[in-house]
Scaffold this active site. Structure first.
Site: not given
Lengths: 430, 430
Positions: A14, A102, A126, A129, A133, A183, A201, A298
């Site tokens: 990330v 999370k 943001e 979770v 989205i 993966g 979540k 991702g």
């Protein structure tokens, strides 16, 4: 316009995504003047430093948090205890905090939110979770005058991928192997397939949607590892797809929180959310039903959520006001109990007939028999009754209970769905 | 905390919804201290005033706009010229403006946005597009570091309701009558069924998603009135559902804007959005695919979007900063042309065979014949070729062209979808 300096804690999947997107400098990003000046990494090599020439890498995360030139701390390192200590320090130092963590927010979100409020700084998460989205921002900005009555969603992409492959005919082991090859699943998939990841979540969603700080123990949690191909055949026959759902439903002053593989009617859009995709349905008084679907994980989707938090934080800093707080003020926990909305799919082995079992349990519904597999579709009962069934079935000679699956009611506001019958099904009623 | 006074222009379906939600005073709303003090109505009677005892009603809208005690003007009256004049005055007076008026924003959004920027006030219009779906806020807050490559959606609930009934077997006239009986369609449904309403929404979406001020003339627009039951049978046979889509797709530096009844593969979630529901799919570089589904109209869903704008505006006023501007800075228009992604379904009458037509047009694909109806499913061609086909078919003896429908490509980023063949279909290739 002054540059806003950003300190990154972690430079994994990330973190690299965040650096990549910021380096693109779209017009909107350029107007925010954000710059990653330092990043904390676990191991520092000259090669690694050479990959990020504009960022000063260090193994001393505390030095990043205490750097007076840094205004925003972005935590993408994972874990719980270490990032908790670091972010507490960052908030005390008056820095804006963004995290994609999370587990940390589910565990210590209440304490961190209180600390952020005390120091008048923003805490946004943001990316924690359903990565791609924008569900938390939607919950924070769209429901001030509304009341959410229920939510249901697919919050774990690994489980959804596995169940999608099983619906197409794979065994659980084959589907898991595929997920690992792509993966989507780790070598130890426990957190995903036992519903722990989804439960974390759900805790965060519950906090924002229902203003309630629930605990892991409040969640009725069931993994996907006991599912067999026969379950999918039976679900299909009755008109359902099996999906790994999280759900929260308000019943008077109580809330039922469930994580379980769940039968979703094929006519409901959640049944069409496949592979690693995530989705969430929000039922509310004003909006009735709002559904968001997108990638749940991702590098770039998750990093994009971090960037959205960076944009909100930078705009707030430029205007000189306190950034929006993602997260409500701490609230006392409310008792959670007494769910009542389950419909039950029962899977059994053996030589006894469905009628034997149904008569013994005193239930009414429909039976689907295939080989030594027996599935009973029954009306909604409460958890206490389910426990009695489990007990009765354990003493029943000639069958073995595999599992009991809940059935998703598309009307999150309370009514039980009516199911279609068919002349091929053996139906019986009281 | 000082009360923020709100002036309402219009007290129809949406206006009453706003008043209803504000009167509920949820904890989050109570903390914003919003109060509707005055409302402009077309006709004022003592009975009407008695329904809203806390709001001073007037027929003088300009007096509301010029009231020095009012900080926020909410326009829910409809029309174009009158609200345009009123909102220009409101912005010049330094008031924050919220509007649910799609036609106004599509027509004069650029001018109003510039005026709001000049006077350092907010202009928000979440309710103007897909009422219950927070699409504008999502576009404004989630894509700073992302690039939207395409979007597609169902933006007109009336058309979607009609096509849903036709897919279930109704004729167009029967479906329209049902929509009118349910209040989903007006007695003159032209704006809805000819795609004008959807086109206005597409203009607003295009402005926010692609930073482009397009014009109505840039949109390739096709209504739903020529559809027949046979089209749905053919679409179903080939694996599609017909949906009233808006779509925008970036091709290099150009943008294809289309409003048309479109064949959507049954496997795509858009095909499952039924009745009066709206939905939008956004394709982008980072997030790949994000879909939002919800009610597109109705008193409370639309009013809820106004309330979300009120929340954002009130929070901004409390902090003393300029509220977020929903809408980008004015940009020069870019040439729009040369769409290339259409696959074509052709519907014909007459005695000639599909092979005759296909040979004459020089196209390859699949034919579905039923009675005197003939449908040809062909590969993607450009609009110039389609125009040549139309011309050729007009001179073809024995058939009459009904319409040509585009086919939705789920990959909004460019690749053409492969369609499944089946031994029941008459297929031919070059």
């Amino acid at each position: 316009m002054t540059t806003i300096n950003v300190g990154l804690l972690g430079l994994g999947t990330v973190g690299r995504g965040v650096a990549t997107i910021l380096a693109r400098q779209t017009p909107q990003l350029a107007s925010l003047h954000l710059k990653i000046t330092r990043a904390a990494v676990r191991t520092l090599t000259p090669k690694r430093q050479a990959q990020f020439p504009a960022i000063a890498l260090t193994t001393d995360a505390l030095a990043v948090v205490n750097d007076p030139d840094i205004q925003i701390i972005v935590e993408v390192m994972g874990g719980i205890d270490l990032p908790f200590a670091l972010l507490k320090q960052a908030l005390k130092n008056g820095k804006q905090v963004i995290t994609a963590n999370k587990d940390l927010i589910a565990t210590h979100g209440q304490a961190l939110t209180a600390l952020a409020a005390k120091h008048h700084v923003g805490l946004n998460y943001e990316a924690a979770v359903m990565g791609g989205i924008p569900i938390l921002r939607t919950l924070n900005t769209n429901f001030a005058g509304d009341a959410i009555t229920g939510l249901a969603g697919i919050a774990n992409g690994t489980s959804n991928f596995i169940l999608t492959q099983m619906a197409a005919g794979c065994s659980y082991a084959e589907a898991l192997a595929q997920a690992q090859a792509k993966g989507f699943a780790e070598s130890d998939p426990t957190n995903d397939v036992e519903g722990l990841d989804a439960a974390y979540k759900l805790l965060i969603l519950t906090r924002l949607a229902f203003d309630l700080n629930a605990k892991l123990a409040n969640i009725h949690r069931q993994g996907i590892t006991t599912l067999r191909r026969a379950d999918f055949a039976a679900a299909d026959f009755f008109g359902f797809t099996i999906k790994p759902l999280v759900s929260a439903r308000r019943l008077d002053n109580q809330l039922d929180l469930t994580v379980a593989p769940t039968l979703v009617p094929k006519s409901h859009p959640l049944s069409g959310v496949v592979n690693e995709f995530n989705a969430i349905v929000l039922a509310s008084t004003n909006t009735h039903e709002l559904m968001l679907t997108g990638p749940g994980a991702g590098s770039l989707p998750t990093a994009n959520a971090v960037i959205a938090d960076l944009q909100a934080t930078a705009l707030a800093l430029q205007d000189g006001h306190t950034p929006e707080l993602a997260g409500l003020a701490p609230q006392p926990s409310t008792a959670l109990d007494q769910p009542t909305r389950q419909l039950i799919a029962l899977s059994t082995n053996g030589l006894v007939t469905g009628l034997d079992v149904a008569t013994q349990l005193g239930i009414h519904g429909q039976i689907y028999a295939s080989g030594d597999q027996l599935h009973l579709l029954t009306q909604a009962v409460d958890r206490q009754t389910i426990a009695q069934w489990r007990d009765a079935l354990n003493h029943f000679v000639g069958i073995s209970l595999q599992h009991i699956l809940p059935i998703f009611s598309p009307d999150l506001q309370g009514t039980v769905t009516k199911f279609q019958t068919d002349e091929k099904k053996i139906s019986f009623t009281a």
